[in-house]
Design a protein around this motif. Sequence first.
Motif, PDB file in Angstrom:
ATOM      1  N   SER A 171       0.104 -95.762 -67.275  1.00  0.00           N
ATOM      2  CA  SER A 171       0.665 -95.390 -65.978  1.00  0.00           C
ATOM      3  C   SER A 171       0.865 -96.616 -65.092  1.00  0.00           C
ATOM      4  O   SER A 171      -0.093 -97.248 -64.654  1.00  0.00           O
ATOM      5  N   LYS A 172       2.112 -96.928 -64.829  1.00  0.00           N
ATOM      6  CA  LYS A 172       2.433 -98.065 -63.966  1.00  0.00           C
ATOM      7  C   LYS A 172       1.837 -97.860 -62.575  1.00  0.00           C
ATOM      8  O   LYS A 172       1.282 -98.786 -61.985  1.00  0.00           O
ATOM      9  N   HIS A 173       1.918 -96.651 -62.053  1.00  0.00           N
ATOM     10  CA  HIS A 173       1.461 -96.374 -60.697  1.00  0.00           C
ATOM     11  C   HIS A 173      -0.050 -96.583 -60.559  1.00  0.00           C
ATOM     12  O   HIS A 173      -0.511 -97.208 -59.600  1.00  0.00           O
ATOM     13  N   MET A 174      -0.815 -96.086 -61.524  1.00  0.00           N
ATOM     14  CA  MET A 174      -2.269 -96.259 -61.453  1.00  0.00           C
ATOM     15  C   MET A 174      -2.656 -97.716 -61.660  1.00  0.00           C
ATOM     16  O   MET A 174      -3.525 -98.243 -60.963  1.00  0.00           O
ATOM     17  N   LEU A 175      -2.028 -98.391 -62.612  1.00  0.00           N
ATOM     18  CA  LEU A 175      -2.383 -99.782 -62.872  1.00  0.00           C
ATOM     19  C   LEU A 175      -1.941-100.708 -61.740  1.00  0.00           C
ATOM     20  O   LEU A 175      -2.596-101.720 -61.481  1.00  0.00           O
ATOM     21  N   GLU A 176      -0.881-100.350 -61.029  1.00  0.00           N
ATOM     22  CA  GLU A 176      -0.515-101.117 -59.829  1.00  0.00           C
ATOM     23  C   GLU A 176      -1.623-100.983 -58.784  1.00  0.00           C
ATOM     24  O   GLU A 176      -2.013-101.967 -58.146  1.00  0.00           O
ATOM     25  N   LYS A 177      -2.128 -99.772 -58.623  1.00  0.00           N
ATOM     26  CA  LYS A 177      -3.197 -99.524 -57.647  1.00  0.00           C
ATOM     27  C   LYS A 177      -4.465-100.289 -58.046  1.00  0.00           C
ATOM     28  O   LYS A 177      -5.073-100.964 -57.220  1.00  0.00           O
ATOM     29  N   PHE A 178      -4.866-100.188 -59.323  1.00  0.00           N
ATOM     30  CA  PHE A 178      -6.071-100.887 -59.782  1.00  0.00           C
ATOM     31  C   PHE A 178      -5.897-102.394 -59.657  1.00  0.00           C
ATOM     32  O   PHE A 178      -6.812-103.104 -59.245  1.00  0.00           O
ATOM     33  N   SER A 179      -4.717-102.895 -60.019  1.00  0.00           N
ATOM     34  CA  SER A 179      -4.452-104.331 -59.944  1.00  0.00           C
ATOM     35  C   SER A 179      -4.532-104.813 -58.510  1.00  0.00           C
ATOM     36  O   SER A 179      -5.117-105.869 -58.230  1.00  0.00           O
ATOM     37  N   ASP A 180      -3.944-104.059 -57.603  1.00  0.00           N
ATOM     38  CA  ASP A 180      -3.967-104.419 -56.193  1.00  0.00           C
ATOM     39  C   ASP A 180      -5.405-104.504 -55.686  1.00  0.00           C
ATOM     40  O   ASP A 180      -5.771-105.441 -54.983  1.00  0.00           O
ATOM     41  N   GLN A 181      -6.229-103.531 -56.062  1.00  0.00           N
ATOM     42  CA  GLN A 181      -7.634-103.536 -55.646  1.00  0.00           C
ATOM     43  C   GLN A 181      -8.375-104.748 -56.213  1.00  0.00           C
ATOM     44  O   GLN A 181      -9.328-105.230 -55.606  1.00  0.00           O
ATOM     45  N   ALA A 182      -7.928-105.241 -57.360  1.00  0.00           N
ATOM     46  CA  ALA A 182      -8.580-106.391 -57.997  1.00  0.00           C
ATOM     47  C   ALA A 182      -7.918-107.713 -57.614  1.00  0.00           C
ATOM     48  O   ALA A 182      -8.307-108.766 -58.107  1.00  0.00           O
ATOM     49  N   GLY A 183      -6.893-107.679 -56.753  1.00  0.00           N
ATOM     50  CA  GLY A 183      -6.226-108.889 -56.331  1.00  0.00           C
ATOM     51  C   GLY A 183      -5.213-109.426 -57.332  1.00  0.00           C
ATOM     52  O   GLY A 183      -4.890-110.612 -57.321  1.00  0.00           O
ATOM     53  N   LEU A 184      -4.699-108.557 -58.196  1.00  0.00           N
ATOM     54  CA  LEU A 184      -3.709-108.956 -59.194  1.00  0.00           C
ATOM     55  C   LEU A 184      -2.373-108.284 -58.887  1.00  0.00           C
ATOM     56  O   LEU A 184      -2.330-107.211 -58.289  1.00  0.00           O
ATOM     57  N   ASP A 185      -1.289-108.902 -59.326  1.00  0.00           N
ATOM     58  CA  ASP A 185       0.040-108.318 -59.196  1.00  0.00           C
ATOM     59  C   ASP A 185       0.417-107.741 -60.563  1.00  0.00           C
ATOM     60  O   ASP A 185       0.691-108.493 -61.504  1.00  0.00           O
ATOM     61  N   PHE A 186       0.429-106.424 -60.676  1.00  0.00           N
ATOM     62  CA  PHE A 186       0.649-105.789 -61.976  1.00  0.00           C
ATOM     63  C   PHE A 186       2.006-106.143 -62.572  1.00  0.00           C
ATOM     64  O   PHE A 186       2.169-106.148 -63.789  1.00  0.00           O
ATOM     65  N   ALA A 187       2.985-106.475 -61.744  1.00  0.00           N
ATOM     66  CA  ALA A 187       4.310-106.853 -62.252  1.00  0.00           C
ATOM     67  C   ALA A 187       4.226-108.046 -63.205  1.00  0.00           C
ATOM     68  O   ALA A 187       5.058-108.191 -64.101  1.00  0.00           O
ATOM     69  N   HIS A 237      -4.376-107.560 -72.850  1.00  0.00           N
ATOM     70  CA  HIS A 237      -5.264-108.698 -73.117  1.00  0.00           C
ATOM     71  C   HIS A 237      -5.320-109.644 -71.908  1.00  0.00           C
ATOM     72  O   HIS A 237      -6.397-110.007 -71.425  1.00  0.00           O
ATOM     73  N   LYS A 238      -4.160-110.003 -71.394  1.00  0.00           N
ATOM     74  CA  LYS A 238      -4.115-110.900 -70.235  1.00  0.00           C
ATOM     75  C   LYS A 238      -4.716-110.229 -69.007  1.00  0.00           C
ATOM     76  O   LYS A 238      -5.464-110.844 -68.245  1.00  0.00           O
ATOM     77  N   TRP A 239      -4.403-108.952 -68.793  1.00  0.00           N
ATOM     78  CA  TRP A 239      -4.902-108.206 -67.629  1.00  0.00           C
ATOM     79  C   TRP A 239      -6.429-108.163 -67.656  1.00  0.00           C
ATOM     80  O   TRP A 239      -7.084-108.463 -66.661  1.00  0.00           O
ATOM     81  N   GLU A 240      -6.998-107.788 -68.803  1.00  0.00           N
ATOM     82  CA  GLU A 240      -8.458-107.726 -68.916  1.00  0.00           C
ATOM     83  C   GLU A 240      -9.078-109.109 -68.718  1.00  0.00           C
ATOM     84  O   GLU A 240     -10.081-109.250 -68.015  1.00  0.00           O
ATOM     85  N   ASN A 241      -8.504-110.129 -69.341  1.00  0.00           N
ATOM     86  CA  ASN A 241      -9.056-111.481 -69.189  1.00  0.00           C
ATOM     87  C   ASN A 241      -9.004-111.956 -67.739  1.00  0.00           C
ATOM     88  O   ASN A 241      -9.931-112.622 -67.271  1.00  0.00           O
ATOM     89  N   ASP A 242      -7.934-111.631 -67.029  1.00  0.00           N
ATOM     90  CA  ASP A 242      -7.845-112.020 -65.627  1.00  0.00           C
ATOM     91  C   ASP A 242      -8.892-111.282 -64.790  1.00  0.00           C
ATOM     92  O   ASP A 242      -9.469-111.857 -63.863  1.00  0.00           O
TER      93      ASP A 242
END
Length: 194
Positions: A46-62, A95-100
Amino acid sequence: MHFAIAGAGVAGSYLGNVLQQRGHDVEIFEASKKEHHWPVCAWGASKHMLEKFSDQAGLDFADYIFHVGHRLRMELPNNIEEYLDLNGLVTYDKHKWENDLLRNLKVTYGVKVSREAFRFDKYDYVIDCTGLHRTLLPKSVQDFLIPAYEYLLENVQDMEEFYVFSAWQQPWLHGSGGCSEKILRCGRIFHTAP
């Protein structure tokens, strides 16, 4: 508070990151050795959920998206083909998302957390984020497993659909990591307390 998290996948890396941002001491334990802890890309996420999680973690899901699907094409048994229109399903570089997410966390690889051998007394909370494997919690009777292979294709142009073909008769199981209901209840605590 001092937290131990079993599992350095999507749920464990995200939860560890958020807890550390909120000032908690976090240690993550991953059963795989570091050189073997390489998740393939995640399709149908889900792009929408992962954008939200990424934002909370300080990452840009794009920065992690490989492909945005517009249709899901399914080859079902008996030569039946079905299509679903999609809104927000993506393939991303898991892989990159988890490592970040894990970048500034203490992660111990090659250690499987078990009820018999783990030092629970060293932590305020121990959280099982091992998904399907459920190293501490009982297996969920509600898990829905779909036999599947996942392939990462590179340099694919102008493809607008995800493609699923039938493997229903085969003895493979594929699951993705996630937190249990107990962890979700624990998450509610952090919405109301520091």
